[in-house]
Motif scaffolding. Structure first.
Motif, mmCIF file in Angstrom:
data_model
loop_
_atom_site.group_PDB
_atom_site.id
_atom_site.type_symbol
_atom_site.label_atom_id
_atom_site.label_comp_id
_atom_site.label_asym_id
_atom_site.label_seq_id
_atom_site.Cartn_x
_atom_site.Cartn_y
_atom_site.Cartn_z
ATOM 1 N N SER A 1 10.231 -26.234 -10.692
ATOM 2 C CA SER A 1 11.116 -25.032 -11.831
ATOM 3 C C SER A 1 12.224 -24.668 -11.126
ATOM 4 C CB SER A 1 10.403 -23.940 -12.313
ATOM 5 O OG SER A 1 10.922 -22.729 -11.445
ATOM 6 N N VAL A 2 13.000 -24.615 -11.705
ATOM 7 C CA VAL A 2 14.770 -25.049 -12.275
ATOM 8 C C VAL A 2 15.129 -23.480 -11.044
ATOM 9 C CG1 VAL A 2 16.900 -25.357 -12.605
ATOM 10 C CG2 VAL A 2 15.468 -26.479 -13.600
ATOM 11 N N VAL A 3 14.521 -22.672 -12.239
ATOM 12 C CA VAL A 3 14.337 -20.925 -11.741
ATOM 13 C C VAL A 3 13.856 -21.334 -9.884
ATOM 14 C CG1 VAL A 3 13.559 -18.883 -11.840
ATOM 15 C CG2 VAL A 3 14.161 -20.374 -13.377
ATOM 16 N N ASP A 4 12.703 -21.738 -9.644
ATOM 17 C CA ASP A 4 12.143 -21.568 -8.218
ATOM 18 C C ASP A 4 12.742 -22.815 -6.953
ATOM 19 O OD1 ASP A 4 9.664 -20.128 -9.257
ATOM 20 O OD2 ASP A 4 8.568 -21.928 -9.609
ATOM 21 N N GLU A 5 13.837 -23.693 -7.435
ATOM 22 C CA GLU A 5 14.770 -24.223 -6.590
ATOM 23 C C GLU A 5 15.122 -23.349 -6.518
ATOM 24 O OE1 GLU A 5 15.519 -28.375 -7.997
ATOM 25 O OE2 GLU A 5 13.833 -28.499 -8.432
ATOM 26 N N PHE A 6 15.818 -22.799 -7.553
ATOM 27 C CA PHE A 6 17.769 -22.108 -7.355
ATOM 28 C C PHE A 6 17.140 -20.511 -6.214
ATOM 29 C CE2 PHE A 6 19.985 -18.774 -8.410
ATOM 30 C CZ PHE A 6 21.042 -19.158 -8.550
ATOM 31 N N LEU A 7 15.760 -19.974 -6.854
ATOM 32 C CA LEU A 7 15.889 -19.116 -5.280
ATOM 33 C C LEU A 7 15.595 -19.606 -3.728
ATOM 34 C CD1 LEU A 7 12.705 -17.012 -8.109
ATOM 35 C CD2 LEU A 7 15.499 -16.174 -7.473
ATOM 36 N N ALA A 8 15.142 -20.899 -3.366
ATOM 37 C CA ALA A 8 14.560 -21.676 -2.775
ATOM 38 C C ALA A 8 15.609 -21.782 -2.197
ATOM 39 C CB ALA A 8 13.943 -22.291 -2.482
ATOM 40 N N GLU A 9 16.692 -21.898 -2.577
ATOM 41 C CA GLU A 9 18.270 -22.298 -2.300
ATOM 42 C C GLU A 9 19.179 -21.155 -2.368
ATOM 43 O OE1 GLU A 9 20.384 -24.566 -5.248
ATOM 44 O OE2 GLU A 9 19.074 -26.728 -4.813
ATOM 45 N N ARG A 10 18.955 -20.173 -2.348
ATOM 46 C CA ARG A 10 20.209 -19.178 -2.036
ATOM 47 C C ARG A 10 19.502 -18.221 -0.944
ATOM 48 N NH1 ARG A 10 24.176 -17.906 -3.009
ATOM 49 N NH2 ARG A 10 23.932 -15.933 -3.260
ATOM 50 N N ARG A 11 17.768 -18.349 -1.211
ATOM 51 C CA ARG A 11 17.845 -17.405 0.193
ATOM 52 C C ARG A 11 17.796 -18.480 0.865
ATOM 53 N NH1 ARG A 11 11.867 -17.636 -3.320
ATOM 54 N NH2 ARG A 11 12.422 -15.111 -4.485
ATOM 55 N N ALA A 12 17.675 -19.519 1.065
ATOM 56 C CA ALA A 12 18.215 -20.384 1.989
ATOM 57 C C ALA A 12 19.366 -19.949 2.895
ATOM 58 C CB ALA A 12 18.250 -22.136 1.917
ATOM 59 N N GLU A 13 19.996 -20.209 1.477
ATOM 60 C CA GLU A 13 21.960 -19.503 1.674
ATOM 61 C C GLU A 13 21.779 -18.247 2.404
ATOM 62 O OE1 GLU A 13 25.416 -18.766 0.155
ATOM 63 O OE2 GLU A 13 24.087 -20.485 -1.143
ATOM 64 N N ALA A 14 20.942 -17.300 2.325
ATOM 65 C CA ALA A 14 21.073 -15.837 2.838
ATOM 66 C C ALA A 14 20.734 -15.668 4.093
ATOM 67 C CB ALA A 14 20.151 -14.567 2.278
ATOM 68 N N ALA A 15 19.178 -16.628 4.553
ATOM 69 C CA ALA A 15 19.162 -16.755 6.156
ATOM 70 C C ALA A 15 20.262 -17.735 6.757
ATOM 71 C CB ALA A 15 18.435 -17.785 5.912
ATOM 72 N N ARG A 16 21.045 -18.642 6.186
ATOM 73 C CA ARG A 16 21.780 -18.777 7.264
ATOM 74 C C ARG A 16 22.981 -18.128 7.425
ATOM 75 N NH1 ARG A 16 20.826 -23.452 4.018
ATOM 76 N NH2 ARG A 16 22.723 -23.102 2.458
ATOM 77 N N GLU A 17 23.217 -17.070 6.674
ATOM 78 C CA GLU A 17 24.251 -16.110 6.463
ATOM 79 C C GLU A 17 23.951 -15.409 7.166
ATOM 80 O OE1 GLU A 17 25.290 -14.937 2.440
ATOM 81 O OE2 GLU A 17 26.600 -16.830 2.023
ATOM 82 N N ASP A 18 22.422 -14.817 7.546
ATOM 83 C CA ASP A 18 22.400 -13.739 8.271
ATOM 84 C C ASP A 18 22.179 -14.062 9.491
ATOM 85 O OD1 ASP A 18 21.800 -11.996 6.429
ATOM 86 O OD2 ASP A 18 19.145 -12.100 5.859
ATOM 87 N N GLY A 19 21.634 -15.644 9.965
ATOM 88 C CA GLY A 19 22.070 -15.653 11.631
ATOM 89 C C GLY A 19 23.590 -16.296 12.300
ATOM 90 N N GLU A 20 24.549 -15.953 11.035
ATOM 91 C CA GLU A 20 25.649 -16.423 12.049
ATOM 92 C C GLU A 20 26.807 -15.282 11.596
ATOM 93 O OE1 GLU A 20 27.907 -18.338 8.364
ATOM 94 O OE2 GLU A 20 26.764 -20.159 8.096
ATOM 95 N N ASP A 21 25.416 -14.467 10.730
ATOM 96 C CA ASP A 21 26.243 -12.654 10.900
ATOM 97 C C ASP A 21 25.621 -12.195 12.843
ATOM 98 O OD1 ASP A 21 27.665 -12.631 8.721
ATOM 99 O OD2 ASP A 21 25.970 -11.719 8.028
ATOM 100 N N SER A 22 24.677 -12.548 12.642
ATOM 101 C CA SER A 22 24.350 -12.615 14.380
ATOM 102 C C SER A 22 24.496 -13.024 15.369
ATOM 103 C CB SER A 22 22.073 -12.369 13.813
ATOM 104 O OG SER A 22 22.063 -13.581 14.235
ATOM 105 N N ASP A 23 25.017 -14.391 15.386
ATOM 106 C CA ASP A 23 25.361 -15.347 16.402
ATOM 107 C C ASP A 23 26.739 -14.462 16.564
ATOM 108 O OD1 ASP A 23 23.284 -16.535 16.597
ATOM 109 O OD2 ASP A 23 23.912 -17.967 15.484
ATOM 110 N N ALA A 24 27.757 -13.859 15.259
ATOM 111 C CA ALA A 24 29.176 -12.914 15.537
ATOM 112 C C ALA A 24 28.677 -12.088 16.440
ATOM 113 C CB ALA A 24 29.577 -13.316 14.248
ATOM 114 N N GLY A 25 28.251 -11.178 16.403
ATOM 115 C CA GLY A 25 27.396 -10.133 16.777
ATOM 116 C C GLY A 25 27.159 -10.200 18.069
ATOM 117 N N ARG A 26 27.408 -11.144 18.719
ATOM 118 C CA ARG A 26 26.836 -11.404 20.396
ATOM 119 C C ARG A 26 28.163 -11.901 21.738
ATOM 120 N NH1 ARG A 26 22.086 -15.945 19.620
ATOM 121 N NH2 ARG A 26 20.921 -14.524 18.666
ATOM 122 N N ASN A 27 29.192 -12.248 20.492
ATOM 123 C CA ASN A 27 30.361 -12.240 21.203
ATOM 124 C C ASN A 27 31.296 -11.221 21.297
ATOM 125 O OD1 ASN A 27 30.084 -15.272 20.954
ATOM 126 N ND2 ASN A 27 31.060 -15.309 19.644
#
Length: 95
Positions: free
Chosen positions: A69-95
């Motif tokens: 469903s389009v809604v499921d696709e949208f939610l999966a994309e948002r979750r993936a984007e949030a996971a990438r942002e969380d990964g970038e935030d934790s990488d920034a905290g290491r420097n």
């Protein structure tokens, strides 16, 4: 092939007419309700909203095969984007 039902009905001066009971039952109408009238070069066709939705879904089905469903696709994309942002935030905290 099933023979179509044919009835002759009286149309009043104001345009009102009665849909015969056997035809209402054939359409699945019990009591009051609404129908869709479609006029073309062959005449007028009466259908229910459920019949129209079934036809629309059948027409759209080939375009949706194998897709979520389009809604499921949208939610999966948002979750993936949030996971990438969380990964970038934790990488920034290491420097």
């Amino acid at each position: 092939m099933v023979e179509p039902l044919r009835r002759t009905v009286q149309v009043a001066e104001n345009g009102r007419m009665n849909l015969p009971a056997d035809m209402r039952r054939g359409l699945g109408l019990n009591g009051a309700g609404r129908v869709i009238l479609t006029q073309d070069e062959d005449g007028i066709r009466i259908s229910t909203v459920d019949q129209a939705l079934k036809r629309i879904r059948a027409l759209a089905a080939p375009f949706a095969q194998g897709r979520e469903s389009v809604v499921d696709e949208f939610l999966a994309e948002r979750r993936a984007e949030a996971a990438r942002e969380d990964g970038e935030d934790s990488d920034a905290g290491r420097n």
